[in-house]
Design a protein around this motif. Structure first.
Motif: not given
Length: 156
Positions: A70-82
């Motif tokens: 019913a729904f699909r999404a995607n993306g890219t992580y540009h910054e990831f600081v735990p």
């Protein structure tokens, strides 16, 4: 009943802000956006891909009651600081909203509580306003309630 997840959108701007306080440690709250199995639980979605790191990407899909996508999404992580922040793109496939840029900030409030602040930037005010016409805030509040319930049990 008042929603715990607050959505605010200022007139004349193309972004919106989402805030929510959780009775979870900041580490546990961050895991809700980092660990595919946890994302699947609270979002009610399937994680097809989740590379939780800078320059990583993700793809999710949500089936309807018959099992069709019913729904699909995607993306890219540009910054990831735990335990601090995530900057990512988000795109709903086949939707008229275009790509949005999301800034997620995770803040410890006490030893056992934390706050999530999201800023979502749209290409235009019209796209942002179109999103706000949907039951967006209600759905987000329900998802955050599930996140609190699921992770609250794990944190005890």
């Amino acid at each position: 009943m008042e929603r715990k997840t607050k959505v605010s959108a200022e007139d004349g701007k193309q972004d919106l802000f989402i805030t929510r306080e959780f009775d979870l440690t900041v580490e546990l709250l961050f895991k809700a956006f980092e660990v595919p199995e946890i994302v699947e639980q609270w979002m009610g979605t399937r994680v097809l891909k989740m590379e939780s790191r800078k320059h990583g990407s993700y793809q999710i899909e949500t089936p309807d009651h018959t099992g069709k996508v019913a729904f699909r999404a995607n993306g890219t992580y540009h910054e990831f600081v735990p335990n601090q922040k995530i900057i990512r793109t988000f795109e709903m496939e086949g939707a008229p909203f275009g790509v949005q840029l999301e800034f997620l900030e995770f803040e410890p409030l006490t030893e056992h509580s934390s706050k999530l602040t999201m800023q979502i930037v749209y290409k235009s005010m019209a796209q942002r306003d179109q999103m706000l016409q949907l039951p967006f805030a209600q759905g987000l509040n329900m998802a955050h309630n599930r996140l609190q319930e699921i992770l609250g049990k794990q944190g005890k």
